[in-house]
Write a protein that holds these residues in place. Sequence first.
Motif, mmCIF file in Angstrom:
data_model
loop_
_atom_site.group_PDB
_atom_site.id
_atom_site.type_symbol
_atom_site.label_atom_id
_atom_site.label_comp_id
_atom_site.label_asym_id
_atom_site.label_seq_id
_atom_site.Cartn_x
_atom_site.Cartn_y
_atom_site.Cartn_z
ATOM 1 N N VAL A 109 0.856 -1.017 0.073
ATOM 2 C CA VAL A 109 0.015 -0.088 0.108
ATOM 3 C C VAL A 109 0.941 1.232 0.044
ATOM 4 O O VAL A 109 1.879 1.350 0.752
ATOM 5 C CB VAL A 109 -1.014 -0.039 1.082
ATOM 6 C CG1 VAL A 109 -1.827 1.386 1.132
ATOM 7 C CG2 VAL A 109 -1.851 -1.264 1.116
ATOM 8 N N VAL A 110 0.731 2.380 -0.823
ATOM 9 C CA VAL A 110 1.250 3.273 -0.976
ATOM 10 C C VAL A 110 0.674 4.614 -0.744
ATOM 11 O O VAL A 110 -0.577 4.567 -1.175
ATOM 12 C CB VAL A 110 2.223 3.597 -2.648
ATOM 13 C CG1 VAL A 110 2.848 4.791 -2.886
ATOM 14 C CG2 VAL A 110 3.010 2.226 -2.719
ATOM 15 N N VAL A 111 1.192 5.479 -0.205
ATOM 16 C CA VAL A 111 0.363 6.805 0.122
ATOM 17 C C VAL A 111 1.189 7.925 -0.588
ATOM 18 O O VAL A 111 2.070 7.884 -0.789
ATOM 19 C CB VAL A 111 0.363 7.225 1.524
ATOM 20 C CG1 VAL A 111 1.792 7.293 1.962
ATOM 21 C CG2 VAL A 111 -0.517 8.482 1.581
ATOM 22 N N GLN B 193 -3.915 10.646 -1.473
ATOM 23 C CA GLN B 193 -4.608 9.092 -1.625
ATOM 24 C C GLN B 193 -3.864 7.723 -0.955
ATOM 25 O O GLN B 193 -2.762 7.993 -1.263
ATOM 26 C CB GLN B 193 -5.308 8.744 -3.013
ATOM 27 C CG GLN B 193 -6.329 9.971 -3.379
ATOM 28 C CD GLN B 193 -6.742 9.713 -4.924
ATOM 29 O OE1 GLN B 193 -6.132 8.944 -5.706
ATOM 30 N NE2 GLN B 193 -8.004 10.301 -5.084
ATOM 31 N N LEU B 194 -4.375 6.606 -0.844
ATOM 32 C CA LEU B 194 -3.669 5.520 -0.475
ATOM 33 C C LEU B 194 -4.167 4.546 -1.800
ATOM 34 O O LEU B 194 -5.222 4.529 -2.136
ATOM 35 C CB LEU B 194 -4.178 5.004 0.798
ATOM 36 C CG LEU B 194 -3.466 5.414 2.137
ATOM 37 C CD1 LEU B 194 -4.195 6.814 2.287
ATOM 38 C CD2 LEU B 194 -3.689 4.368 3.143
ATOM 39 N N THR B 195 -2.989 3.812 -2.314
ATOM 40 C CA THR B 195 -3.210 2.963 -3.363
ATOM 41 C C THR B 195 -2.753 1.570 -2.968
ATOM 42 O O THR B 195 -1.569 1.380 -2.699
ATOM 43 C CB THR B 195 -2.708 3.368 -4.491
ATOM 44 O OG1 THR B 195 -3.131 4.823 -5.004
ATOM 45 C CG2 THR B 195 -2.963 2.550 -5.579
ATOM 46 N N ALA B 196 -3.584 0.529 -3.092
ATOM 47 C CA ALA B 196 -2.855 -0.780 -3.043
ATOM 48 C C ALA B 196 -2.422 -1.411 -4.409
ATOM 49 O O ALA B 196 -2.919 -1.102 -5.378
ATOM 50 C CB ALA B 196 -3.921 -1.939 -2.285
ATOM 51 N N ILE B 197 -1.245 -1.983 -4.366
ATOM 52 C CA ILE B 197 -0.642 -2.450 -5.693
ATOM 53 C C ILE B 197 -0.121 -3.671 -5.459
ATOM 54 O O ILE B 197 0.511 -4.386 -4.713
ATOM 55 C CB ILE B 197 0.538 -1.412 -5.867
ATOM 56 C CG1 ILE B 197 0.507 -0.009 -5.862
ATOM 57 C CG2 ILE B 197 1.255 -1.849 -7.332
ATOM 58 C CD1 ILE B 197 1.495 0.951 -5.987
#
Length: 342
Positions: free
Chosen positions: A196-198, A204-208
């Motif tokens: 997970v990257v912010v 925003q938070l993004t799961a990759i």
Amino acid sequence: MKNKFLVMLMGSLVLFWTGCAFAVSFNPFVGSTGGSPIGFAYAGNKFVGSNYFNNQLYQTDLTGGNLQPFGAPLPISSGSIGEIYVSSSLGLGGFGSSVARDVFAGSEAAGNVYRFSNDGSTQSLFASGLSGDVRGIAFDPYGDYGFNMLVTTQTGNVYTVDSTGSSTLLANVGADAEGLDFTPQAFGNIPAHTLVVVSEGTGQLTAITPAGEKTDLGLHFGTPEMLSFVPLNLGDSGNPLEGFYAANYSVNVIKADASDFLAYRGDAVITDETNHNMYHIFWDSSISAFSTSVIGTFPNQPEDGVFLTSAILTPVPEPETYAMLLAGLGLLGFVVRRSKIS
């Protein structure tokens, strides 16, 4: 989910009976770093950190004392120093020993990552050609991303970097990727062990996924810095070194006890550099979405943060066994941040 509700309810009752005081409190750990602290990492037998606009790293002993220079100063790129992001290896995937951990420092100015031996006696350029300033470094503890190093940059690029220093673009999150960590278990609709990257640029938070597929967690913060998942076994050993350590720009390095986070194990925490708050991020099953609550406030501006658990403090030499232990504990969180200086 019933157990998760009870844990959250108990945490709320604690806040009520303490006069609605925040659950997480911070105390000084390193009184002075010789500058304005940014990065901070546990390296097995010491802590290693960095100061704002200073290319010389420092080290302390495990009590936060005996401040000394660590290694030689990093090269200055085009007359600029920028910020330096510090992490240490887990001893997995060819990244050295889990006991005498190698130290890695990312140069904001040059977009390079340098590797230091644990005693600081040797160092070399490890990875270069990363698009944009290096903004964060973390190591995959579970193996889903090959036990590789993950690096975020100001352009929004997220890279995997193997033990030879070879980098591969994993994804782009649209703007200024910074804090990053891995889910220790399923987190709402996000599978276990997912990166997970912010983004400080979008909030925003993004799961990759390991294949580079992205999922927006549906949250938005003002100027988010550090993102860490609270280890599942945090505080179980009773070792006083367990807890959360963070750079408190521009004053010192602070610590919160492991007991402050027991109600949040398995969930995420994130800090905001503008309002200085620490937020708890959790899955709210009543609305089938992620939600947040404020659980603490930094004395000053939050930067790098790290959780220490018993497995991290006393690692298991065999990579397979060590990885299995970490699968139940969560990433140590040696993620480094950039401060926005106005």
